[in-house]
Write a protein that holds these residues in place. Structure first.
Motif, PDB file in Angstrom:
ATOM      1  N   ASN A 108      18.412   0.832  12.172  1.00 11.48           N
ATOM      2  CA  ASN A 108      18.065   1.450  11.044  1.00 11.48           C
ATOM      3  C   ASN A 108      16.873   0.601  10.219  1.00 11.48           C
ATOM      4  OD1 ASN A 108      19.721   3.467  10.782  1.00 11.48           O
ATOM      5  ND2 ASN A 108      21.243   2.277   9.866  1.00 11.48           N
ATOM      6  N   GLY A 111      13.745   1.878  12.073  1.00 13.27           N
ATOM      7  CA  GLY A 111      13.284   3.436  11.596  1.00 13.27           C
ATOM      8  C   GLY A 111      13.963   4.234  12.556  1.00 13.27           C
ATOM      9  N   TRP A 112      15.019   4.188  13.076  1.00 13.57           N
ATOM     10  CA  TRP A 112      15.950   4.904  13.956  1.00 13.57           C
ATOM     11  C   TRP A 112      17.288   4.978  13.579  1.00 13.57           C
ATOM     12  CZ3 TRP A 112      13.927   0.972  18.067  1.00 13.57           C
ATOM     13  CH2 TRP A 112      12.501   1.295  18.561  1.00 13.57           C
ATOM     14  N   ASP A 139      14.348   9.666  15.304  1.00 20.02           N
ATOM     15  CA  ASP A 139      13.773   9.001  14.127  1.00 20.02           C
ATOM     16  C   ASP A 139      14.581   9.155  12.750  1.00 20.02           C
ATOM     17  OD1 ASP A 139      11.795   7.918  15.472  1.00 20.02           O
ATOM     18  OD2 ASP A 139      10.749   9.939  15.564  1.00 20.02           O
ATOM     19  N   ARG A 140      14.592   8.171  12.134  1.00 19.17           N
ATOM     20  CA  ARG A 140      15.530   8.145  10.686  1.00 19.17           C
ATOM     21  C   ARG A 140      14.635   9.055   9.899  1.00 19.17           C
ATOM     22  NH1 ARG A 140      16.182   2.823   8.883  1.00 19.17           N
ATOM     23  NH2 ARG A 140      14.506   3.394   7.549  1.00 19.17           N
ATOM     24  N   GLU A 142      13.371   9.556   6.285  1.00 21.75           N
ATOM     25  CA  GLU A 142      13.257   8.731   5.014  1.00 21.75           C
ATOM     26  C   GLU A 142      13.259   9.924   3.904  1.00 21.75           C
ATOM     27  OE1 GLU A 142      13.179   5.397   4.220  1.00 21.75           O
ATOM     28  OE2 GLU A 142      13.196   4.804   6.479  1.00 21.75           O
TER      29      GLU A 142
END
Length: 188
Positions: A108, A111-112, A139-140, A142
């Motif tokens: 996290n 960014g994953w 991919d996280r 946002e």
């Protein structure tokens, strides 16, 4: 007469060894267990000649020969094997959940999200050792983020993400003592 002298000599030597062992024990909490065990051995050492006098020495020898055979048979019971396998699986499941939690936190930050984590464990003498780890990432997304101008030169962003994954793979390998080649990371 030689029998009695050797018996007394053995007891004296054993008592000296007991005092040395008790003096070397680092923790007081283990001292009572060690004393219990040493006391039992002393009782056998003292009783052995007495049993020999009444011809019951063979009974003691039979017990010491019989006990390992019985414990080996008990260990081979299928019910115990099944319970042990369930216990081992529960340990591995808990360990995997802990690893997934730690890796998810780290992912996290990078960014994953971890979609799936598969771990292959060692068997027998390598129980609990990670043989292979497969991490599936995405991919996280946002919700609130600011789009800044991005300048891409010659595929730099793709290489940067691959380098970041390679760096994380090295960190995981070091942390969990797994060969880097046994860690497989894939993006979904």
């Amino acid at each position: 007469m030689d029998f009695i002298l050797s018996w007394i000599r053995n007891i004296v030597i054993y008592l000296i060894l007991i005092s040395i062992v008790l003096a070397v024990i680092p923790s007081e909490k283990y001292k009572k267990y060690v004393q219990l065990f040493l006391g039992l051995v002393l009782a056998v050492l003292v009783a052995r000649p007495l049993l020999k006098l009444i011809q019951q020495d063979s009974l003691l020898n039979e017990y010491f020969q019989f006990y390992p055979a019985v414990t080996n048979q008990i260990e081979e019971l299928p019910e115990l094997k099944e319970v042990e396998e369930q216990r081992n699986q529960a340990i591995l499941d808990a360990y995997q959940a802990q690893i997934q939690e730690e890796l998810s936190t780290c992912a996290n930050e990078k960014g994953w999200n971890i979609v799936e984590l598969e771990i292959q464990w060692g068997k027998e003498e390598n129980f609990g050792v990670i043989q292979q780890m497969q991490i599936y990432l995405e991919d996280r997304e946002e919700e609130d983020f600011i789009v800044a101008p991005i300048v891409i030169e010659k595929g730099e962003a793709v290489h940067k993400q691959e380098d970041q994954m390679q760096q994380w793979k090295r960190e995981i390998a070091k942390e969990y003592q797994v060969a880097e080649k046994c860690i497989i990371m894939k993006k979904k």
